[in-house]
Write an enzyme that holds these catalytic residues in place. Structure first.
Site, short mmCIF file in Angstrom:
data_model
loop_
_atom_site.label_atom_id
_atom_site.label_comp_id
_atom_site.label_asym_id
_atom_site.label_seq_id
_atom_site.Cartn_x
_atom_site.Cartn_y
_atom_site.Cartn_z
N ASP A 1 0.47 -6.96 -16.33
CA ASP A 1 1.17 -5.93 -17.10
C ASP A 1 2.66 -6.24 -17.19
OD1 ASP A 1 1.50 -3.41 -18.46
OD2 ASP A 1 2.28 -2.56 -16.60
N ARG B 1 6.14 -5.93 -10.62
CA ARG B 1 7.20 -6.49 -11.46
C ARG B 1 6.91 -7.97 -11.66
NH1 ARG B 1 8.16 -2.12 -12.68
NH2 ARG B 1 9.94 -0.80 -12.15
N ILE C 1 0.73 -5.32 -11.47
CA ILE C 1 1.28 -4.13 -12.13
C ILE C 1 2.60 -3.72 -11.44
CG2 ILE C 1 -0.85 -3.16 -13.10
CD1 ILE C 1 0.62 -1.83 -9.88
N HIS D 1 3.81 -4.36 -20.44
CA HIS D 1 4.43 -3.45 -19.47
C HIS D 1 4.19 -1.98 -19.87
CE1 HIS D 1 7.91 -2.92 -16.39
NE2 HIS D 1 7.04 -1.93 -16.31
N LEU E 1 0.85 -1.20 0.00
CA LEU E 1 0.00 0.00 0.00
C LEU E 1 0.89 1.25 0.00
CD1 LEU E 1 -3.17 0.43 0.12
CD2 LEU E 1 -2.81 1.07 2.51
N GLY E 2 1.66 1.40 -1.07
CA GLY E 2 2.49 2.60 -1.22
C GLY E 2 1.74 3.63 -2.05
N ARG E 3 2.49 4.41 -2.83
CA ARG E 3 1.84 5.45 -3.64
C ARG E 3 0.85 4.84 -4.62
NH1 ARG E 3 7.57 7.69 -3.35
NH2 ARG E 3 7.97 5.72 -4.41
N ILE E 4 1.31 3.84 -5.38
CA ILE E 4 0.44 3.25 -6.41
C ILE E 4 -0.65 2.39 -5.75
CG2 ILE E 4 0.39 1.64 -8.36
CD1 ILE E 4 3.24 2.69 -9.07
N SER F 1 1.56 -5.15 3.84
CA SER F 1 2.90 -4.59 3.64
C SER F 1 3.70 -4.93 4.88
CB SER F 1 2.84 -3.09 3.36
OG SER F 1 2.16 -2.43 4.39
N ARG F 2 4.93 -4.42 5.01
CA ARG F 2 5.77 -4.86 6.12
C ARG F 2 5.20 -4.47 7.48
NH1 ARG F 2 11.07 -2.61 3.39
NH2 ARG F 2 9.48 -1.06 2.92
N GLU G 1 10.60 -10.36 -19.43
CA GLU G 1 10.10 -9.48 -20.51
C GLU G 1 11.17 -9.27 -21.56
OE1 GLU G 1 8.86 -5.92 -18.53
OE2 GLU G 1 7.43 -6.99 -17.31
#
Ligand code: NAP
Length: 320
Positions: free
Chosen positions: A263, A239, A237, A286, A155-158, A177-178, A268
């Protein structure tokens, strides 16, 4: 600054804007265009003071060591997994990235993938294009997305931007998250899971949006995939390496996972061929942040960081 030598490791973007702007304001070297890398290095290695890279071709330890006078690595990405940050720290090389400016577009892409897999948008599009509507009649019903349980890994920026969008669809948000972000959990009624498997067992769609590190590589393993289950979906979305791709493919082929919206992939641009014929998988090359608007904002930020560095001003988005 026209004499400051900047080397781009790869084209970074389908648009020419970043390359043109660097070319206007600095002395640009397009590394990928030099057929003979040895000759290029002999002639220019000492003069290169900045590297611009992205998630396709970053700056690993070997690359960094090639340029004795390197001062800064400015990546055209928010993700830092292709840069040897330890090496940069050791050598006093500054590192910048492009956070925030791409958040909206990547979150939009995640929503597109969720809607596409629940409502079978791509499958329906193929059905119409192939002429099947007229010959075979209506397609089967799909699954409602609004109101579903969305589990966000990171749950960061994105991740937060995805959560805000999903809230507008009436979805129930959980995250892993951590550590628990108590201010968010209390204010927004988001449920925190300290275990990815527990979150996976309690959501209809698991969205991967965390940073790729040695700890998060294959964080979505067989156990997590099986916890999402045959009625659930996974959207990635982040990696490709966040998911054990062989396990993902096996689960999709065997029907142990309901579907996936991807994505990003482990190798890749190689994509497992087994996925090509699966109707319950939506795949993108991507392109999470790839819009004209965001591309320009990212390019401007890369250049603003380079300019700040060479003018001895504070960096806008420093990482190291
Ligand atoms: P961010 O704000 O730094 O968020 C990263 C999140 O990862 C944080 O919430 C962090 O949570 C979580 N995280 C880190 N280590 C973790 C661990 N061991 N276990 C669980 N969670 C962990 O970064 P962002 O701007 O949102 O970007 C996130 C990622 O999206 C990037 O790193 C990049 O890989 C990917 N991305 C993809 C595209 C695309 O085109 N598909 C475009 C841009 C970015 P805690 O700190 O609370 O643990």
């Amino acid at each position: 600054m026209e004499n400051v030598c900047v080397m781009m490791t790869c084209p970074c973007s389908p648009s020419s804007y970043l390359k043109e702007e660097i070319d206007k304001q600095f002395k640009l070297f397009r590394y990928w265009e030099f057929a003979n890398k040895e000759d290029f290095l002999k002639a220019n290695a000492e003069s290169i003071r900045a590297i611009v890279c992205n998630t396709a071709v970053g700056a690993d330890a070997e690359t960094i060591d090639l340029f004795p006078n390197l001062e800064i690595v400015s990546t055209f990405s928010v993700g830092l997994d292709k840069i040897d940050l330890v090496k940069c720290k050791e050598k006093g090389i500054r590192v910048t990235n492009t956070p925030d400016v791409l958040t909206d577009c990547v979150a939009d892409t995640a929503m597109s993938l969720m809607l596409a897999i629940f409502r079978k948008i791509c499958e329906h599009d193929r059905y119409v294009r192939s002429g099947s509507w007229a010959t075979k009649g209506d397609m089967e019903l799909t699954t409602k997305f609004s109101g579903k349980r969305v589990g966000i890994l990171g749950l960061g920026r994105i991740g937060s931007a995805i959560a805000r969008r999903a809230e507008a669809f009436g979805c129930l948000i959980s995250y892993h998250s951590r550590s628990e972000k108590s201010s968010i959990s209390n204010a927004k009624n988001y449920k925190y899971f300290s275990s990815v498997v527990d979150m996976a067992s309690n959501c209809d769609v698991l969205v991967v949006a965390c940073a790729l590190t040695s700890e998060t590589r294959h964080i979505v393993n067989r156990e997590v995939i099986d916890a999402v289950g045959s009625k659930g979906y996974i959207v990635n979305i982040g990696r490709g390496q966040h998911i054990d791709e062989a396990e993902l493919v096996a689960a999709l082929v065997e029907g142990r996972l309901g579907g996936a919206g991807l994505d990003v992939f482990e190798k890749e641009p190689e994509v497992p061929k087994e996925l090509f014929n699966l109707e319950n998988v939506v795949m993108l090359p991507h392109v999470g942040s790839n819009t004209w608007e965001t591309d320009k904002d990212m390019a401007d930020l890369v250049i603003a960081n380079l300019k700040a560095h060479f003018l001895k001003q504070p960096l806008l988005t420093p990482v190291v």
